[in-house]
Design an enzyme around this catalytic site. Structure first.
Site, PDB file in Angstrom:
ATOM      1  N   LEU A 233     -22.274  37.712   8.973  1.00 60.66           N
ATOM      2  CA  LEU A 233     -22.869  36.376   8.966  1.00 60.66           C
ATOM      3  C   LEU A 233     -23.949  36.247  10.025  1.00 60.66           C
ATOM      4  O   LEU A 233     -24.962  35.573   9.810  1.00 60.66           O
ATOM      5  CB  LEU A 233     -21.789  35.314   9.180  1.00 60.66           C
ATOM      6  CG  LEU A 233     -20.741  35.161   8.083  1.00 60.66           C
ATOM      7  CD1 LEU A 233     -19.697  34.134   8.487  1.00 60.66           C
ATOM      8  CD2 LEU A 233     -21.398  34.748   6.769  1.00 60.66           C
TER       9      LEU A 233
ATOM     10  N   PRO B 298     -16.132  40.917  10.767  1.00 63.33           N
ATOM     11  CA  PRO B 298     -17.473  41.483  10.661  1.00 63.33           C
ATOM     12  C   PRO B 298     -18.522  40.541  11.221  1.00 63.33           C
ATOM     13  O   PRO B 298     -18.319  39.330  11.306  1.00 63.33           O
ATOM     14  CB  PRO B 298     -17.648  41.668   9.143  1.00 63.33           C
ATOM     15  CG  PRO B 298     -16.745  40.641   8.536  1.00 63.33           C
ATOM     16  CD  PRO B 298     -15.560  40.549   9.458  1.00 63.33           C
TER      17      PRO B 298
ATOM     18  N   ASN C 156     -14.089  30.899  25.746  1.00 69.75           N
ATOM     19  CA  ASN C 156     -14.889  31.027  24.534  1.00 69.75           C
ATOM     20  C   ASN C 156     -16.228  30.312  24.620  1.00 69.75           C
ATOM     21  O   ASN C 156     -17.095  30.526  23.771  1.00 69.75           O
ATOM     22  CB  ASN C 156     -14.095  30.535  23.326  1.00 69.75           C
ATOM     23  CG  ASN C 156     -12.945  31.461  22.974  1.00 69.75           C
ATOM     24  OD1 ASN C 156     -12.957  32.639  23.321  1.00 69.75           O
ATOM     25  ND2 ASN C 156     -11.930  30.941  22.306  1.00 69.75           N
TER      26      ASN C 156
ATOM     27  N   ILE D 232      -6.871  32.763   9.613  1.00 73.35           N
ATOM     28  CA  ILE D 232      -8.133  33.195  10.223  1.00 73.35           C
ATOM     29  C   ILE D 232      -8.120  34.694  10.488  1.00 73.35           C
ATOM     30  O   ILE D 232      -9.023  35.418  10.057  1.00 73.35           O
ATOM     31  CB  ILE D 232      -8.397  32.430  11.541  1.00 73.35           C
ATOM     32  CG1 ILE D 232      -8.202  30.917  11.344  1.00 73.35           C
ATOM     33  CG2 ILE D 232      -9.790  32.744  12.065  1.00 73.35           C
ATOM     34  CD1 ILE D 232      -9.147  30.277  10.370  1.00 73.35           C
TER      35      ILE D 232
ATOM     36  N   ARG E  99     -16.148  41.816  22.729  1.00 72.95           N
ATOM     37  CA  ARG E  99     -16.496  41.198  21.447  1.00 72.95           C
ATOM     38  C   ARG E  99     -17.696  40.271  21.589  1.00 72.95           C
ATOM     39  O   ARG E  99     -18.603  40.264  20.751  1.00 72.95           O
ATOM     40  CB  ARG E  99     -15.285  40.421  20.920  1.00 72.95           C
ATOM     41  CG  ARG E  99     -15.505  39.775  19.556  1.00 72.95           C
ATOM     42  CD  ARG E  99     -15.575  40.808  18.466  1.00 72.95           C
ATOM     43  NE  ARG E  99     -15.924  40.232  17.178  1.00 72.95           N
ATOM     44  CZ  ARG E  99     -16.200  40.949  16.104  1.00 72.95           C
ATOM     45  NH1 ARG E  99     -16.187  42.261  16.166  1.00 72.95           N
ATOM     46  NH2 ARG E  99     -16.498  40.376  14.959  1.00 72.95           N
TER      47      ARG E  99
ATOM     48  N   CYS F   2     -10.518  42.385  20.949  1.00 68.85           N
ATOM     49  CA  CYS F   2      -9.162  42.526  20.407  1.00 68.85           C
ATOM     50  C   CYS F   2      -9.207  42.947  18.943  1.00 68.85           C
ATOM     51  O   CYS F   2     -10.072  42.503  18.180  1.00 68.85           O
ATOM     52  CB  CYS F   2      -8.404  41.201  20.526  1.00 68.85           C
ATOM     53  SG  CYS F   2      -8.149  40.637  22.217  1.00 68.85           S
TER      54      CYS F   2
END
Length: 419
Positions: free
Chosen positions: A125, A122, A23, A328, A92, A116
């Site tokens: 932001l 969305p 990440n 989440i 992503r 995934c």
């Protein structure tokens, strides 16, 4: 079709090293576009998401050398070319190219990001932040175009309506070379955000407050090359720690930063998991009786949503009843029917996962529906008696570096086969 085949029930022992954080690196690579010289990243994991990012960068014109866990990126030749299709759609983290291309060129046209399917995620932001800094947003088929109409991005005060790691990082990247000061309030606090800010600061950016809920960026005119060590992957670390507790006979997990895993370790302590925390490693002993617990995910420093699924097989070994509530990503329950197929007493009830144990799992054909669900099925397969076949393994290879080799070194009977 590729699949992972596991002959389970083997007791594992030995030492396994955690790779660099997925990440982090999926944001660090696009962020190098802002540099005017070579950037070297050390500790880059061998995962397919990195392969895809390298391909995208090279298509844009970057020159990249890869040796071992090191990426040497020369972004000087990167061009702002529209990329509406291809690998950009399946990844992503491709949304980080919006921030870096806006920061360098003031415009970007890219396909909408994939990844995934975990429910609504969305990028509103991100767009709100870019618009606050002077960018306009338009849609062209399945792609999106951001542009500043020839003007540089302007610093702005940005309040995140919800805590978002991706939007926080993307705003930092875009603001690094903007005119003036950008302040992000209600920012996410994850270690990966600190890692990205550290890279950019080493390139000459002025970023303060990363790791807190208020981050300030003073825009600079240019950013130079640097060398950066990617932080260890706390999710991979948690995955191997959970596996070690479930099926290990003494496993040492190395290259671990305990401070990134405190909420996770606290739950293991509550279960009764015996382990020894050292300076940069955690030794997990062979376990006896464990106690069922209930878990609720929340933004960092709370219990990580990414560790909810990898922990589930360990929970199934515990005595009693417990539950998991993911606040989440609401759709992070797709591993549940697959575990039930293996004989687990587990189900979903009112948006919550409920389980009862202890369970003895049996090998079965199962399907990985996302990255962390795939990790859960690998652990379950190692625990189970008999043969487990996992399909849809591309999800697993997206995020776990050399997973077959690492598990084999611990004594697992696991192989990747092509049919």
């Amino acid at each position: 079709m590729r699949k992972i085949i596991i002959n389970g029930g083997k007791q594992l022992t030995g030492e396994v090293a955690v790779s660099g954080a997925k990440n982090s690196v999926v944001a660090l690579i696009p962020a190098t576009i802002l540099a005017d010289d070579v950037v070297v990243l050390d500790g880059v994991p061998a995962i397919s998401d990195v392969d895809s990012l390298v391909d995208i960068m090279e298509t844009m014109g970057a020159k990249i050398k890869r040796y071992g866990e090191t990426l040497e990126i020369d972004p000087c030749g990167v061009k702002d070319i529209p990329m509406p299709y291809g690998k950009i759609n399946s990844l992503r983290a491709s949304y980080y190219f919006y921030g870096s291309l806006l920061g360098r060129y003031g415009q970007a046209t890219l396909g909408l990001p994939g990844g995934c399917d975990l429910g609504p995620r969305p990028i509103d932001l991100h767009l709100k932040a870019f618009e606050a800094m002077g960018a306009s947003v338009s849609y062209e088929g399945d792609s999106m175009r951001l542009a500043t109409n020839g003007k540089p991005l302007q610093g702005a005060n940005i309040y995140m309506d919800t805590v978002s790691v991706g939007a926080t990082i993307n705003t930092i990247i875009a603001a690094a070379k903007a005119n003036g000061r950008t302040v992000i309030e209600n920012a996410a606090r994850e270690p990966e955000i600190i890692d990205v800010a550290t890279l950019l600061n080493n390139m000459g950016a002025h970023i303060r407050g990363a790791g807190t809920d208020v981050i300030t960026i003073e825009g600079v005119k240019s950013l130079h090359g640097t060398r950066h060590q990617v932080i260890p992957d706390r999710i991979e670390a948690g995955t191997y720690i959970a596996m070690a507790a479930a099926i290990g006979r003494g496993i040492k997990v190395t290259n671990v930063l305990y401070e990134h895993l405190e909420s996770f370790i606290a739950k293991l302590d509550e279960m009764g998991v015996r382990m020894t925390v050292e300076e940069d490693s955690i030794f997990v002993e062979e376990q006896e009786r464990l106690k069922a617990v209930s878990i609720k995910t929340s933004p960092y420093p709370g219990f990580a949503t990414d560790l909810q699924q990898p922990l589930t097989p360990l929970l199934l070994t515990a005595e009693g009843n417990g539950s998991l509530l993911d606040t989440i990503y609401e759709k992070r329950v797709n591993h549940v029917p697959e575990l039930a197929r293996m004989g687990a007493n587990i189900s979903t009830l009112g948006g919550k996962i409920v389980y009862s144990g202890p369970n003895q799992l049996s090998g079965a054909p199962v399907k990985a529906t996302d990255l962390r669900a795939g990790a859960a099925l690998v652990i379950a397969g190692l625990m189970a008696e008999g043969r487990t076949e996992i399909t849809n393994i591309e999800f697993i290879l997206r995020g776990y570096s050399n997973i077959i080799e690492k598990l084999t070194s611990l004594g697992a009977d696991i192989q990747l086969v092509e049919e």
